[in-house]
Design a protein around this motif. Structure first.
Motif, short mmCIF file in Angstrom:
data_model
loop_
_atom_site.label_atom_id
_atom_site.label_comp_id
_atom_site.label_asym_id
_atom_site.label_seq_id
_atom_site.Cartn_x
_atom_site.Cartn_y
_atom_site.Cartn_z
N LYS A 390 0.82 -1.21 0.00
CA LYS A 390 0.00 0.00 0.00
C LYS A 390 0.85 1.26 0.00
O LYS A 390 0.44 2.29 -0.52
CB LYS A 390 -0.93 0.00 1.21
N SER A 391 2.03 1.20 0.61
CA SER A 391 2.92 2.35 0.66
C SER A 391 4.30 1.87 1.07
O SER A 391 4.47 0.74 1.58
CB SER A 391 2.41 3.41 1.63
N LEU A 392 5.29 2.72 0.87
CA LEU A 392 6.64 2.37 1.32
C LEU A 392 6.74 2.38 2.84
O LEU A 392 7.63 1.74 3.42
CB LEU A 392 7.65 3.36 0.72
N HIS A 393 5.83 3.10 3.48
CA HIS A 393 5.85 3.15 4.95
C HIS A 393 5.62 1.76 5.54
O HIS A 393 6.19 1.42 6.59
CB HIS A 393 4.79 4.12 5.45
N SER A 394 4.79 0.94 4.88
CA SER A 394 4.52 -0.40 5.40
C SER A 394 5.73 -1.33 5.27
O SER A 394 5.74 -2.40 5.86
CB SER A 394 3.32 -1.01 4.66
N LEU A 395 6.74 -0.91 4.48
CA LEU A 395 7.93 -1.74 4.29
C LEU A 395 9.08 -1.32 5.21
O LEU A 395 10.11 -2.00 5.26
CB LEU A 395 8.40 -1.66 2.84
N GLN A 396 8.91 -0.22 5.90
CA GLN A 396 9.99 0.27 6.77
C GLN A 396 10.06 -0.55 8.06
O GLN A 396 9.06 -1.04 8.56
CB GLN A 396 9.76 1.74 7.10
N GLY A 397 11.30 -0.67 8.56
CA GLY A 397 11.51 -1.42 9.78
C GLY A 397 11.51 -2.92 9.61
O GLY A 397 11.49 -3.66 10.59
N LYS A 398 11.55 -3.38 8.38
CA LYS A 398 11.54 -4.82 8.11
C LYS A 398 12.97 -5.30 7.82
O LYS A 398 13.94 -4.59 8.08
CB LYS A 398 10.62 -5.12 6.93
N ALA A 399 13.07 -6.49 7.26
CA ALA A 399 14.39 -7.10 7.04
C ALA A 399 15.26 -6.28 6.10
O ALA A 399 16.49 -6.31 6.20
CB ALA A 399 14.21 -8.52 6.50
N ILE A 400 14.65 -5.54 5.19
CA ILE A 400 15.39 -4.70 4.27
C ILE A 400 14.58 -3.43 4.03
O ILE A 400 13.37 -3.49 3.82
CB ILE A 400 15.67 -5.46 2.94
N GLU A 401 15.23 -2.28 4.09
CA GLU A 401 14.55 -1.00 4.00
C GLU A 401 14.23 -0.64 2.54
O GLU A 401 14.89 -1.12 1.62
CB GLU A 401 15.41 0.10 4.62
N PRO A 402 13.22 0.23 2.33
CA PRO A 402 12.87 0.61 0.95
C PRO A 402 14.02 1.24 0.18
O PRO A 402 14.21 0.94 -1.01
CB PRO A 402 11.72 1.60 1.16
N GLY A 433 8.03 3.23 -7.89
CA GLY A 433 7.68 4.63 -8.07
C GLY A 433 6.23 4.94 -7.73
O GLY A 433 5.91 6.05 -7.29
N LEU A 434 5.34 3.97 -7.93
CA LEU A 434 3.94 4.18 -7.57
C LEU A 434 3.72 4.27 -6.06
O LEU A 434 2.76 4.88 -5.60
CB LEU A 434 3.08 3.05 -8.15
N LEU A 435 4.60 3.63 -5.29
CA LEU A 435 4.48 3.67 -3.84
C LEU A 435 5.16 4.89 -3.23
O LEU A 435 4.94 5.19 -2.05
CB LEU A 435 5.08 2.39 -3.23
N GLU A 436 6.00 5.58 -3.99
CA GLU A 436 6.66 6.78 -3.49
C GLU A 436 5.69 7.96 -3.44
O GLU A 436 4.78 8.08 -4.28
CB GLU A 436 7.85 7.15 -4.37
N LYS A 437 5.87 8.84 -2.47
CA LYS A 437 5.06 10.05 -2.43
C LYS A 437 5.42 10.97 -3.59
O LYS A 437 4.56 11.60 -4.19
CB LYS A 437 5.28 10.77 -1.10
N LYS A 438 6.71 11.05 -3.88
CA LYS A 438 7.20 11.77 -5.05
C LYS A 438 8.26 10.91 -5.72
O LYS A 438 9.12 10.35 -5.04
CB LYS A 438 7.79 13.13 -4.65
#
Length: 890
Positions: A390-402, A433-438
């Motif tokens: 849904k967003s890159l925020h949901s991938l933060q703090g996991k095994a590998i960062e965005p 790129g679709l998950l990035e805010k910009k």
């Protein structure tokens, strides 16, 4: 009767076909069958078509014609076609393609009578008679691996009608056997012996279980909202559905996992059945911790499973599948993703599970020790994650960062030496790129480089990514990501668009993305390429993207106004070009786009009008004087240009959607001719009147001696001009058109064919002019040109006459009598102005002498005074005759 089949009266044709149907089965009368097959696609009356369809005998020659009638515009003809297929054409005589075509069209038909007839065909003839009521045997006639969606729709219809239902002695559990060959019991601890399913059986059980699961959920919801006895009934129905579902599904999660694994390990031939069984997992209960652990371990195995491969003749590894999605199949990747979401439903757990596997697979890629298969496996998992994120925020703090995913995996993958790795990496960049805010600069730059300098498969993927990012973030935001001031050729409406040279290594970074994509439409380097599997090309991908942007252009106010007519004209030219003949998906996309575009608003019609002249001029061969093609090629090019002009005319004449015109008064187009300015300012650019002025000016641009191509071009424009409907309320426009066409008539006075096309239009304009005595002012003409955005130097005071007509002053009788009275009292100067031209005087003197001679021969007793009076009368009649002569010449 064969003659009467072509009669002009439909009833006679109908009875003629009925009469001939008595002889059509006789082999000696094959000419009757040929006649019916010939007139069927040409027949305009639906009742006659229906009679022909009902009269056709079953044969190889007639089957395709009958099936074609399932697409007839008339409901009764389509119903008749399904009736004939049910009663005359056996299931076994049809190919698999024809069977699925019949079901796909009939079950989706909007007319209830037609869909009911198709259901009757499927139920009574195919299922009951040909398959003895066995749904598995019925599915074998449809090739479920190739036509899965059709088979699925057919099963769902049969289930909803209650025509098939599993018996108590059949279930999925019977395919899980114990070591002694008996059906495995829940208490049995032996290793199961799995019996592999056929594709039809796997699909059958998946549809059955899904139907039961939905029914149980629906009845449970009804029971929760109902009260009393009604609630008890719904609860009982939900319980029955759940009980039946439990009897069908594997008894435990372990049995289910063993069943799926056995089919996966059986190889590619059981890939379809494996995927069907994967989807069954979404209906199992994993609430128990031990069951959840077993399921999680199974998901890990699915995620770690690499691409299947085989060796070619040279010993090189070749990936089986599409080389992009996990497992080489989009449907397989979706099934794995759904199963993982069921097993790991907690917030963030799904992303964490996949990122752990990605991080493990990425280690050899970072160390540059991975081969291309390892790269592709890692990137396919990354693609699966980004597609469902849904967003890159949901991938933060996991095994590998965005950020690490972008810079350590995706960008290096896009620069890999192996083309398949590049292609999947470019897809991941677009999803990222679709998950990035910009959008980030590195990402956009890499996509632009891949689009400009990569082979077509990678260029297509980069093009898709750029189009998606443009629609999601807007073209302005994508250009801002480059961090520099980019140039755009669309911003200057006064210049012709010059295509960008994509072969220049430096130039492609200096232009905005819209210009780069438009350059892809102009490029010839990608013309011949089409992917063998997806039948895609770079031009088709860009064209579909631009069509979407034109439809949603109001959401992007920063787009320059010159962008719309340029791109619209190019899309129309591509639609009629030879190179798009094989691009069926692209042409279908454009046909739907054109059908709706001009109906959206007046602004869209204005863009269509503005695109007309430059488009037809660019498509017409020989206008630039450099046409060196053969006469056959030139003829085809002109034919396509004429088709495009008529096509644009249809777009201009389509009505607007009601929602766009609901707030506007209906009298806006029907004002009286006496209204001051006819409201041309806001509406002229999007009306047929505006298009007529543009065409007239384009015709006037070709003055003097013309080449053969220019003559043909101007003549074609004239024939298009005739088809426009000019409103009488637009008096200023009509007067201006009269002026323009009068000048055109002057310029083509020596070209009889062109003059013959111009004259009727000019006469029609004269009939529309309510007040011919009122002249159009120079300011009014300039205002109309300014509204249309066209540049033309028209001297409104210049006198114009119709060709082949002398230019004398008017010699009407009333003016002649008025001239006699004026001579008695007016000055010499006035007499000189009113005097007729020498040609008129010569005609009058000859006719007066002849009349006098005749008078002397027939009336000898007439006095001199009477002769003088007769001369005056003859003089007056000669005036009228001269007037008539002039008018006839005119």
């Amino acid at each position: 009767m064969m003659v009467r089949v072509r009669d002009k009266v439909p009833v006679i044709r109908t009875f003629a076909v009925r009469s001939l149907s008595r002889f059509v089965n006789d082999p000696e009368n094959s000419d009757i069958l040929d006649l019916l097959l010939e007139v069927l696609p040409l027949e305009q009356n639906p009742e006659v078509r229906k009679t022909i369809v009902l009269s056709l005998p079953p044969s190889i020659a007639t089957t395709q014609a009958i099936i074609d009638c399932t697409l007839d515009v008339n409901e009764s003809v389509r119903k008749a076609a399904y009736s004939v297929l049910a009663n005359k054409v056996p299931l076994q005589s049809l190919s698999i393609k024809l069977r699925t075509t019949i079901l796909q069209r009939g079950l989706a038909d909007r007319a209830v009578n037609v869909s009911t007839e198709c259901l009757k065909l499927m139920k009574d003839q195919w299922l009951s008679n040909s398959c003895q009521g066995d749904p598995i045997k019925f599915l074998k006639y449809l090739d479920v691996e190739t036509y899965e969606s059709v088979a699925e729709s057919a099963l769902e219809v049969l289930l909803s009608e209650g025509l098939i239902m599993p018996s108590d002695d059949k279930s999925i559990q019977q395919y899980i056997l114990s070591a002694d060959g008996e059906a495995r019991d829940e208490s049995t601890c032996s290793v199961p012996n799995i019996q592999l399913m056929e594709p039809e059986i796997a699909l059958y059980w998946r549809i059955i279980c899904r139907k039961l699961s939905k029914s149980a959920q629906a009845k449970g919801s009804d029971a929760a909202t109902a009260m009393g006895a009604e609630a008890a009934v719904y609860a009982a129905e939900a319980s029955d559905a759940n009980d039946l579902l439990e009897r069908i599904l594997p008894a435990s999660v372990s049995d289910y996992v063993d069943l799926v694994k056995a089919h996966i390990e059986a190889g590619p031939n059981h890939h379809f059945a494996s995927r069907q069984l994967l989807l069954l997992g979404t209906m199992l209960d994993f609430s128990d911790a031990m069951l959840h652990k077993t399921a999680s371990s199974f998901v890990q195995e699915l995620l770690h499973r690499p691409f299947e491969q085989e060796l070619d003749e040279d010993g090189n590894s070749i990936v089986i599948g599409d080389g992009i999605n996990l497992g080489g199949d989009k449907d397989w990747a979706d099934a794995v993703s759904k199963l993982a979401k069921i097993f790991h439903a907690a917030p963030g757990e799904y992303e964490e599970v996949i990122l752990v596997v990605v991080e493990k697979l990425a280690r050899p890629c970072r160390e540059r020790t991975a081969d291309f298969l390892q790269w592709m496996h890692m990137l396919s998992l990354t693609s699966l994650l980004l597609e469902n994120g849904k967003s890159l925020h949901s991938l933060q703090g996991k095994a590998i960062e965005p950020e690490e995913i972008l810079h350590a995996l995706l960008l290096p993958g896009a620069k890999h030496t192996h083309l398949d790795v590049q292609r999947i990496a470019i897809k991941c960049l677009g999803l990222f790129g679709l998950l990035e805010k910009k959008p980030s600069e590195e990402l956009i730059r890499q996509l632009r480089v891949a689009f400009c300098r990569s082979p077509p498969p990678i260029s297509i993927m980069a093009c898709k990514a750029l189009v998606d990012l443009r629609m999601w973030h807007s073209p302005t935001e994508v250009d801002k990501a480059m961090g520099q001031d980019l140039l755009s050729q669309f911003e200057d409406e006064s210049i012709d668009f010059a295509p960008i040279d994509l072969s220049n290594a430096e130039e492609d970074m200096n232009f905005k993305m819209l210009d780069l994509l438009y350059a892809g439409l102009e490029s010839d380097d990608w013309r011949a390429f089409a992917d063998s599997n997806e039948h895609e090309s770079v031009k088709a991908t860009i064209g579909e993207g631009f069509a979407k942007l034109l439809l949603l252009g109001e959401k992007y106010p920063s787009l320059p106004a010159s962008f719309y007519p340029f791109v619209l004209g190019k899309l129309i030219a591509l639609y009629f070009s030879e190179e798009s003949k094989e691009q069926l998906r692209f042409k279908q996309c454009l046909s739907v786009f054109f059908e709706h575009y001009a109906s959206l608003s007046e602004k869209h019609k204005g863009y269509v009008s503005k695109a007309f002249v430059p488009l037809i001029r660019s498509m017409w061969p020989g206008i630039d004087g450099n046409c060196k093609s053969s006469s056959y090629v030139v003829s085809n090019q002109r034919k396509r240009a004429v088709q495009a002009s008529r096509f644009i005319l249809q777009m201009m004449q389509t009505p607007l959607y009601k929602k766009e015109t609901r707030g506007e008064p209906e009298t806006q187009f029907n004002k009286s001719p006496d209204s001051p300015e006819d409201s041309i300012q806001p509406l002229l650019n999007c009306t047929e009147e505006g298009l007529a002025i543009r065409i007239a000016i384009e015709m006037l641009n070709f003055k003097g001696k013309k080449t053969a191509a220019e003559k043909a071009y101007v003549a074609a424009l004239g024939k298009t001009l005739v088809l426009l409907h000019l409103k009488p309320s637009k008096q200023n426009v009509i007067k201006l058109m009269k002026k323009l066409l009068s000048q055109l008539a002057d310029s083509v006075c020596s070209e009889k064919e062109l003059l013959r096309d111009v004259k009727p239009i000019l006469e029609h304009l004269k009939s529309l002019d309510v007040c011919p005595s009122e002249e159009l002012t120079q300011d009014q003409a300039d205002s109309i040109f300014e509204t249309l955005g066209v540049s033309y130097n028209l001297d409104i005071t210049a006198t114009t006459t119709v060709p082949k007509t002398p230019a004398p002053c008017s010699t009407r009788p009333a003016q002649s009598r008025r001239r006699v009275r004026i001579r008695e009292t007016s000055s010499d100067e006035e007499e000189e102005v009113a005097s007729p031209p020498p040609s008129a005087l010569m005609n009058r003197s000859h006719r007066a002498s002849k009349a006098a001679a005749l008078a002397k021969m027939t009336a000898s007793r007439v006095k001199m005074s009477n002769v003088d009076e007769d001369d005056e009368e003859e003089q007056g009649s000669s005036d009228v005759t001269a007037e008539d002569s002039d008018e006839s010449d005119e």
